[in-house]
Design a protein around this motif. Structure first.
Motif, PDB file in Angstrom:
ATOM      1  N   LYS A 263      11.140   5.321  -0.477  1.00 19.91           N
ATOM      2  CA  LYS A 263      12.244   4.972   0.905  1.00 19.91           C
ATOM      3  C   LYS A 263      12.245   2.842   1.149  1.00 19.91           C
ATOM      4  O   LYS A 263      12.976   2.043   0.895  1.00 19.91           O
ATOM      5  CB  LYS A 263      12.757   5.692   1.452  1.00 19.91           C
ATOM      6  CG  LYS A 263      14.096   4.983   2.512  1.00 19.91           C
ATOM      7  CD  LYS A 263      14.445   6.543   3.353  1.00 19.91           C
ATOM      8  CE  LYS A 263      15.724   6.046   3.700  1.00 19.91           C
ATOM      9  NZ  LYS A 263      16.069   7.178   5.103  1.00 19.91           N
ATOM     10  N   GLU A 264      10.881   3.285   1.616  1.00 21.86           N
ATOM     11  CA  GLU A 264      11.146   1.735   1.863  1.00 21.86           C
ATOM     12  C   GLU A 264      10.770   0.374   1.218  1.00 21.86           C
ATOM     13  O   GLU A 264      10.380  -0.790   1.315  1.00 21.86           O
ATOM     14  CB  GLU A 264      10.122   1.647   3.014  1.00 21.86           C
ATOM     15  CG  GLU A 264      10.170   2.889   4.948  1.00 21.86           C
ATOM     16  CD  GLU A 264       9.698   4.000   4.614  1.00 21.86           C
ATOM     17  OE1 GLU A 264       9.641   4.391   3.423  1.00 21.86           O
ATOM     18  OE2 GLU A 264      10.754   4.476   5.104  1.00 21.86           O
ATOM     19  N   GLY A 265      10.534   1.064  -0.064  1.00 22.86           N
ATOM     20  CA  GLY A 265      10.618  -0.186  -1.261  1.00 22.86           C
ATOM     21  C   GLY A 265       9.063   0.018  -1.429  1.00 22.86           C
ATOM     22  O   GLY A 265       8.680  -0.268  -2.620  1.00 22.86           O
ATOM     23  N   THR A 266       8.142   0.504  -0.705  1.00 23.84           N
ATOM     24  CA  THR A 266       6.647   0.963  -1.217  1.00 23.84           C
ATOM     25  C   THR A 266       6.420   1.001  -2.969  1.00 23.84           C
ATOM     26  O   THR A 266       6.647   2.484  -3.066  1.00 23.84           O
ATOM     27  CB  THR A 266       5.953   1.366  -0.032  1.00 23.84           C
ATOM     28  OG1 THR A 266       5.711   1.184   1.098  1.00 23.84           O
ATOM     29  CG2 THR A 266       4.238   0.738   0.163  1.00 23.84           C
ATOM     30  N   VAL A 267       5.728   0.814  -3.805  1.00 23.97           N
ATOM     31  CA  VAL A 267       5.397   1.219  -5.126  1.00 23.97           C
ATOM     32  C   VAL A 267       3.916   1.845  -5.129  1.00 23.97           C
ATOM     33  O   VAL A 267       3.230   1.122  -4.606  1.00 23.97           O
ATOM     34  CB  VAL A 267       5.358   0.168  -5.950  1.00 23.97           C
ATOM     35  CG1 VAL A 267       4.905   0.897  -7.314  1.00 23.97           C
ATOM     36  CG2 VAL A 267       7.041  -0.187  -5.957  1.00 23.97           C
ATOM     37  N   MET A 268       4.339   3.256  -5.146  1.00 23.22           N
ATOM     38  CA  MET A 268       2.505   3.973  -4.634  1.00 23.22           C
ATOM     39  C   MET A 268       2.547   3.973  -6.386  1.00 23.22           C
ATOM     40  O   MET A 268       3.669   4.853  -6.868  1.00 23.22           O
ATOM     41  CB  MET A 268       2.673   4.650  -4.183  1.00 23.22           C
ATOM     42  CG  MET A 268       3.099   4.540  -3.133  1.00 23.22           C
ATOM     43  SD  MET A 268       2.812   5.565  -1.540  1.00 23.22           S
ATOM     44  CE  MET A 268       4.141   6.631  -1.342  1.00 23.22           C
ATOM     45  N   GLY A 269       1.503   4.802  -7.047  1.00 24.10           N
ATOM     46  CA  GLY A 269       0.805   5.009  -8.292  1.00 24.10           C
ATOM     47  C   GLY A 269       0.168   6.736  -8.223  1.00 24.10           C
ATOM     48  O   GLY A 269      -0.076   6.840  -7.425  1.00 24.10           O
ATOM     49  N   VAL A 270       1.625   7.674  -8.972  1.00 26.02           N
ATOM     50  CA  VAL A 270       1.546   8.606  -8.997  1.00 26.02           C
ATOM     51  C   VAL A 270      -0.115   9.656 -10.379  1.00 26.02           C
ATOM     52  O   VAL A 270       0.224   9.210 -10.856  1.00 26.02           O
ATOM     53  CB  VAL A 270       2.387   9.851  -8.953  1.00 26.02           C
ATOM     54  CG1 VAL A 270       2.712  11.604  -9.297  1.00 26.02           C
ATOM     55  CG2 VAL A 270       2.744   9.680  -7.478  1.00 26.02           C
ATOM     56  N   ALA A 271      -0.970  10.266  -9.388  1.00 27.66           N
ATOM     57  CA  ALA A 271      -2.086  10.142 -11.049  1.00 27.66           C
ATOM     58  C   ALA A 271      -1.497  11.713 -11.239  1.00 27.66           C
ATOM     59  O   ALA A 271      -1.485  12.036 -10.775  1.00 27.66           O
ATOM     60  CB  ALA A 271      -2.856   9.943 -10.614  1.00 27.66           C
ATOM     61  N   VAL A 272      -1.609  11.242 -12.314  1.00 27.62           N
ATOM     62  CA  VAL A 272      -1.466  12.680 -13.344  1.00 27.62           C
ATOM     63  C   VAL A 272      -2.874  12.658 -14.088  1.00 27.62           C
ATOM     64  O   VAL A 272      -3.432  12.219 -14.976  1.00 27.62           O
ATOM     65  CB  VAL A 272      -0.516  12.596 -14.289  1.00 27.62           C
ATOM     66  CG1 VAL A 272      -0.195  14.166 -15.504  1.00 27.62           C
ATOM     67  CG2 VAL A 272       0.969  12.464 -13.429  1.00 27.62           C
ATOM     68  N   SER A 273      -3.795  13.870 -13.839  1.00 25.83           N
ATOM     69  CA  SER A 273      -4.608  14.411 -14.802  1.00 25.83           C
ATOM     70  C   SER A 273      -4.478  15.012 -15.867  1.00 25.83           C
ATOM     71  O   SER A 273      -3.876  15.205 -16.575  1.00 25.83           O
ATOM     72  CB  SER A 273      -5.608  15.063 -13.515  1.00 25.83           C
ATOM     73  OG  SER A 273      -5.009  17.024 -13.282  1.00 25.83           O
TER      74      SER A 273
END
Length: 1314
Positions: A263-273
């Motif tokens: 929501k704040e605009g931070t971009v994170m990476g979701v790791a998928v195994s």
């Protein structure tokens, strides 16, 4: 052996001193911060009482919902790469992907054979050809960015599978279009947290990236340094015969990373195994019943989410033929996906509501389309509240083209949990699932209630089917501990499944709170061991375990304890006519925190053809609709020009960036409506004034509380023995005659011109002679006691004619001459002073006489209406027979006229005795003797400026170096250069002069140093003022000229007013001026509470110089006229031999103002006669000692009583609100506030471009609400220079108010906050 502290033996080499030091270091020095600043929201904010009718959840605690078991199919591959290897070998000719050109025609088809061989080549190249054998660039497990445009799916597929085969981790991201892309910095954060330093891209894409001058790709804002690798086939190497990719059975290692913006605009990476990726494909295959060799049309982004899971991963596992329809094609040809379904007889289509909407809009000209082949139309954003209407409308149009109702399958997904739920295709003719029609009011309290009464405030939601095979689902409270919800409560969906994301890559802290949640029951005990992942979706479980989603956590707006969903508000806004005003998909809704609560902001793009009238009507209707449907007020509604909102990668609006721009004042709206009055409901209650205390309790209170009555005085004149020759004379004109005889050639005055050269000088005798000539000219024509207006530019003529009048027994009135540039208005002011002062004659120069007779001036003031005008340029050298001797020193010496900041022209009467007393007091304070020189850069027409120019030098005999402030306009360094050249110890200036130096010379101190300007001689530099000291200005002045030797202790201010032109003045001896910090909120209640520097709501106040000898000051209650204690703000009253004797006004209003000059306290010392200054202030006893060895009492002036604003029962000083407003945006040059029918009006001068004008409206409203708890009624944006400022540099707020009410400001924009 002895032990010291902490058991350290004494004989060890550490001395006891050091040991003690170490022990004290271990003890915390200061109390922790929370003890300093208690957050006092509780006492400020009005907390709304809980409404007894608020719906509460009543159901039982929810039981976790299980998905169907995930079946085991014998020929499912052990890893996804294995499936690709299998199809590449056995079904090489089978089509894998068809890409379209911009017109929607097929461009190329990639077969499974080609996909396999190219991915293999890329894997080989990545591992073996980028570095050397001994130092490869990539190792298995490294992260690699994939930068491919959506319009080139083939290249992306090869890159993705190439990475999987090389066992490096692909991180697909958007193509950066410019260095300053919306959100580019956040993508940089993602690349940094994932440790990416290599990017794969296509040749075409690389060519399109922005470059530096020498052809390198620019360093994108916030990105780590990148190496770019092009993956087109011609650059890839064929693997050697003996090389085979390593394809292990799927395990828990990361397979790929999908980006997600918060929501704040931070971009994170979701790791998928690898195992989650495979399991997810299997679960989707089972849920959607995919068969080998089917055809699927994918309109979604293939880099992430459903577009990737169905269109790239699951499709390859099942040897499906995917037809990719990129966003660019959809924009050009919205029907293209429907045509592809028809042409390829596709069984499955993956779309968003937008694609349904676009196809409906464009279907008119299509005859031969058949959609009967579709068995599943997967709606990716089917969980959105407004998807229902899109699905229904689409079905309505296309049912006649063979589309069956049961094939529409909405689903719910989340970046963390991947697919959460999907509706399975229904059997033919089976009834469609029921809809939930919920009450908006209930939803805002987080409770499910079926809406029965009002159709308008109902939300219709469709189910998103059942949860995925092999998954487990709960609903938990969205905030606080993850407590299980009740069955009729809305909460966040959490999922446990092998087919979900495993973590936010590189961010272990945030990961724990999201991926490892263990739900707890009502008692707070965990319900089991297994961790769930938060999906960010808000919803509930309906009948038959169907999942319903009502919104997303990131779209949640918590206003006054109620929840609203951004998407619902968008839907309401879109339903408002005329829709022609704004673009359908370009509305952003978010909340900003202002004054302890979230406030709703709606920003929409306005169509270029919408009229002002349409827009305003639309905006008003949106506000009403949202108020009646959602029962919530909108704080700000802004329309911006088309195409100016920051875009998300695939259409849509970049919400966090939009919010950022709104808060920074960089949105540039073309229309704004603020409604703070309706939606700010938590303001503190208006203050009720307490009944005043009477005299007895006051005196008792003083004794009991030990409060000192606030009074102070300067040194006692009687005890000051000075060898003051001038004291022998009762009249200042006698002093001049005495000096002309005793020291005829002693220089008194020296006037400088703009070049810094001496324009004119006068010794005692020269001044006396010139005064005699004037007296001789007047004596025949005028009677004694006549008033004479002196209209001169600053210079010796003015001083000489002043004494000429005294010699002739006339009363001089100094008047500022008209400015040649302002002949339309200024002569009228001159005329007014001449009339009000009852002057019978005007003395002036020939040049000014010409001006008064000029065409422009006569247009303003009729030439015949002036009294006699005499020019004194060429007077005959006559001696006057004898000079006039007044019978008593109480007689009128001169009149002092000045325009106050409230725009009132007030003339005060100065008697001969007051004049002498004033000169003596200043002489003592500044230690002025004939051997001294002082520099004066002030206007000589009123107040202390007039006294310093015309009176003090003659009285004390020192030489005055006179610098007319007007000359600084052409030479800003004139005054400081003169101070340095004549090594002046004492100098006076005005705020406008100080501002000219600060702004004009700020960057030139080096050049001044080279010209040998040195200010180390200055002991005291006093700003002559009738207002609260302007700390920021004096501090920046001191800071800038510190480099030229100016002592930081030199600068101080004086304080005078109409009743007494010099109450305080720093002088040469005595302690430095002190600064205190007071609590601004207490000040509004007329209380003075000292606080630490830097504490919240602190306001720095500087002492206004030292109280002059012979002056007594007391602080009195403005209403009861009783004395006040030290800690109270009250009116400053003054008693002194140099008080003026009264106002000189024509209209007989003396009675009104009589008490200004002689007033007595209502109790306490009721004998002394005081004059009321009209200024609020307070006294503090400081720790410093003054010359007499007593503790020094400091007077702090807070502001003019006439200017204060009474709002909500509290007293505000305009300057405090203005200071906050000026800080709100870089383009605000100046600001002034006043009230109009109980509304606060803020006028701001805009220095930037006009497109910024409307940005200021919200920022000004926010800052005044945050810092002063006031709602701004009107914001007026004007051009620079509109706010009128007088010669002393003070704002004329009342003139401005009159201009506003008469509609004369010619504003850029006026916003009336509703």
């Amino acid at each position: 052996m002895l032990d010291t502290a902490d058991g350290v033996p004494v004989s060890s080499r550490v001395s006891t001193k050091i040991q003690q030091l170490l022990n004290t270091l271990k003890r915390p020095k200061r109390p922790p911060l929370s003890e300093f600043f208690l957050d006092d929201t509780e006492e400020i904010v009005e907390v709304p009482r809980p409404d007894p009718n608020t719906p509460k959840p009543e159901g039982r605690q929810i039981i976790p919902v299980k998905g169907e078991p995930l079946g085991v199919v014998s020929n499912w591959p052990p890893a996804l790469q294995a499936a690709l290897a299998r199809w590449g070998a056995t079904q090489a000719k089978s089509p894998a992907l068809t890409a379209l050109d911009i017109t929607g025609k097929p461009l190329y088809t990639l077969t499974y054979g080609k996909l396999w061989s190219r991915s293999l080549k890329l894997a080989y190249t990545l591992l073996n050809k980028l570095g050397t054998k001994t130092e490869p660039v990539l190792q298995p497990g490294d992260r690699v960015a994939l930068v491919y445009p959506n319009s080139d799916p083939g290249m992306f597929w090869v890159a993705f599978y190439g990475c999987l085969l090389a066992e490096v981790i692909p991180v697909p991201i958007e193509v950066p279009l410019s260095r300053q892309d919306a959100g580019s910095q956040q993508i940089g954060f993602l690349l940094g947290s994932c440790g990416v330093s290599l990017a794969l891209t296509s040749e075409v894409c690389l060519k399109g990236l922005p470059k530096t001058q020498n052809g390198e790709i620019v360093q994108f804002k916030g990105w780590p340094r990148m190496r770019w690798v092009v993956t087109d086939t011609k650059y890839l190497t064929k693997p050697s015969k003996d090389w085979q990719p390593h394809i292990p059975t799927a395990n828990t290692d990361t397979a790929y990373i999908e980006y997600k913006a918060s929501k704040e605009g931070t971009v994170m990476g979701v790791a998928v195994s690898k195992i989650a990726m495979l399991t997810h494909c299997q679960a989707l295959t089972q849920a959607c019943n995919y068969c080998e060799g089917e055809t699927l049309v994918n309109v979604l982004d293939c880099k992430k989410d459903m577009g990737l899971w169905h269109g790239v991963l699951t499709s390859v596992m099942n040897r499906i033929h995917t037809i990719a329809v990129p966003y660019a094609v959809m924009k050009a040809c919205p029907m293209s996906w429907v045509q592809r379904v028809h042409t390829h007889k596709a069984r499955v289509a993956l779309v968003k509501c937008r694609d349904l909407h676009w196809a409906m809009m464009a279907h008119k000209d299509q005859k031969d389309i058949n959609l009967s082949s579709i068995r599943m139309l997967i709606v990716a954003d089917g969980a959105n509240p407004w998807s229902v209407s899109s699905c229904d409308a689409f079905l309505n149009v296309f049912q006649s083209y063979g589309l069956r109702p049961e094939v529409i399958c909405p689903c719910a997904t989340s970046p963390e949990a991947l697919t959460v739920a999907i509706r399975r295709p229904g059997a033919r003719g089976a009834p469609l699932p029921a809809r939930a029609i919920l009450s908006m009011g209930g939803l805002s309290h987080g409770v499910i209630r079926v809406n029965t009464e009002d159709k308008n405030s109902a939300l219709t939601v469709q189910d998103v089917g059942h949860i995925m095979p092999g998954a487990l689902m709960c609903i938990v409270k969205p905030d606080g501990p993850p407590q299980l919800c009740k069955t009729d409560e809305i909460g966040e969906i959490v999922i446990n499944s092998r087919a979900g994301g495993t973590m936010y890559y590189g961010l272990p802290g945030v990961t724990k709170n999201t991926f490892e949640v263990i739900p707890v029951n009502q008692a707070g005990a965990p319900i089991g061991e297994i961790p769930f992942a938060r999906t960010g979706l808000l919803g509930f479980v309906g009948p038959g375990s169907l999942v319903f989603v009502v919104g997303k956590i990131e779209g949640l707006l918590m206003v006054s304890g109620r929840r609203h969903n951004a998407d619902d508000l968008v839907a309401t806004a879109l339903a408002v006519e005329p829709v022609k005003t704004v673009y359908r998909g370009r509305i952003a809704v978010f909340s900003v925190t202002v004054f302890y609560d979230e406030r709703i902001v709606i920003v929409a793009e306005q169509r270029p053809d919408a009229s002002e009238e349409d827009s305003f009507q639309w905006m008003s209707r949106v506000l009403q609709a949202i108020d009646s449907i959602h029962q919530v007020g909108v704080y700000c509604l802004a329309l911006v020009p088309a195409n100016t909102l920051p875009k998300a990668p695939l259409g849509g609006i970049h919400i966090s960036e939009t919010k950022q721009r709104f808060l920074e004042g960089a949105l540039h709206p073309c229309n704004v409506l603020m409604c703070p009055h309706t939606c700010v409901t938590n303001l503190p209650k208006p203050r009720q004034k307490q009944p005043e205390v009477g005299p007895a309790s006051m005196i008792v209170g003083n004794l009991v509380a030990g409060k000192r009555i606030a009074q102070a005085c300067g040194r006692d004149l009687g005890q000051l023995e000075d060898n003051d020759q001038a004291r022998k004379f009762l009249y200042i004109q006698d002093v001049l005659q005495w000096r002309a005889q005793a020291t005829p050639d002693h220089p008194l005055f020296l006037v400088l011109n703009s070049k810094g050269t001496v324009a004119s000088t006068a010794s005692c005798l020269q001044l006396h002679k010139r005064a005699e000539r004037v007296a001789a000219a007047l004596m025949g024509r005028l009677n004694t006691g006549d008033h004479v207006a002196l209209v001169y530019p600053p210079g010796i003529d003015l001083i000489a004619t002043f004494y000429g009048c005294l010699y002739a027994g006339c009363v001089p009135v100094t008047v500022r001459p008209p400015h040649p540039q302002n002949l339309a208005h200024h002569p009228a002011t001159v005329k007014m002073i001449v009339e009000v002062s009852k002057s019978v004659c005007i003395l002036t120069t020939q040049a000014i006489m010409k001006l008064l007779k000029s065409k422009e001036a006569t247009a303003a003031v009729d030439i015949k209406s002036w009294p006699t005008v005499m020019d004194t340029d060429d007077l005959p050298r006559k001696k006057c027979p004898q000079t006039y001797k007044p019978p008593t020193p109480e007689m009128l010496a001169y009149l002092d006229f000045s325009v106050s900041t409230t725009g009132i022209l007030a003339g005060v009467k100065m008697s001969h005795s007051a004049t002498s007393a004033l000169c003596r007091s200043i002489k003592l304070q500044c230690e002025l003797y004939p051997s001294r020189q002082i520099a004066i850069c002030l206007d000589p027409y009123c107040g202390l400026g007039l006294a310093l120019w015309c009176l003090c030098s003659v009285y004390s005999g020192h030489q005055s170096i006179l610098v007319p402030p007007l000359e600084l306009e052409s030479n800003a360094s004139l005054w400081l250069a003169a101070v340095s050249q004549y090594k002046v110890r004492v100098t006076f200036c005005s705020y406008s002069v100080m501002e000219m130096c600060t702004k004009g010379l700020g960057s030139q101190t080096e050049a001044l140093r080279l010209r040998n300007v040195n200010l180390s001689c200055v002991r005291t530099c006093m700003v002559v003022a009738e207002e609260r000291p302007r700390i920021t200005l004096t501090q920046s002045f001191s800071k800038i000229f510190k480099d030229l030797g100016l002592s930081p202790r030199a600068v101080s201010t004086t304080f005078g007013c109409r009743v007494n032109v010099a109450i305080c003045l720093q002088g040469t001896s005595g302690p430095d001026p002190t600064t205190v910090y007071v609590d601004m909120r207490a000040l509004r209640h007329d209380r003075v509470r000292l606080v630490e520097r830097g504490s919240p709501h602190s306001l720095p106040l500087m002492e206004s110089g030292k109280i002059l000898p012979g002056v007594k000051v007391i602080i009195a209650n403005t209403e009861t006229k009783g004395p006040l204690g030290d800690s109270h703000l009250g009116e400053v009253w003054v008693s002194s031999p140099h008080n003026a004797t009264g106002y000189y006004t024509v209209y007989g209003e003396e009675a009104l103002h009589a008490d200004h000059f002689n007033t007595k306290l209502s109790f306490g010392d009721t004998q002394t006669v005081w004059a009321r200054t009209g200024y609020l202030g307070f006294l503090r006893r400081t720790d410093l000692t003054d010359a007499s060895g007593e503790r020094h009492d400091a007077l702090y002036v807070v502001g003019s009583l006439d200017e204060t604003l009474e709002l909500r029962g509290m007293r505000y000083h305009p300057i405090d609100i203005e200071t906050s407003v000026i800080r709100a945006h870089k383009s605000i040059a100046e600001c002034a506030v006043f009230t109009w029918t109980n509304l606060l009006v803020v006028v701001v001068e805009l220095e930037g471009s006009e497109q910024e004008a409307l940005d200021l409206v919200a920022l000004v409203t926010n800052v005044v609400l945050e810092e002063h708890y006031l709602i701004v009624g009107v914001v007026v944006v004007v051009d620079p220079g509109v706010i009128p400022i007088n010669s002393r540099g003070e704002k004329q707020r009342m003139h401005l108010r009159d201009g506003f009410l008469a509609d004369q400001l010619d504003p850029i924009y006026v916003a009336y906050n509703m």
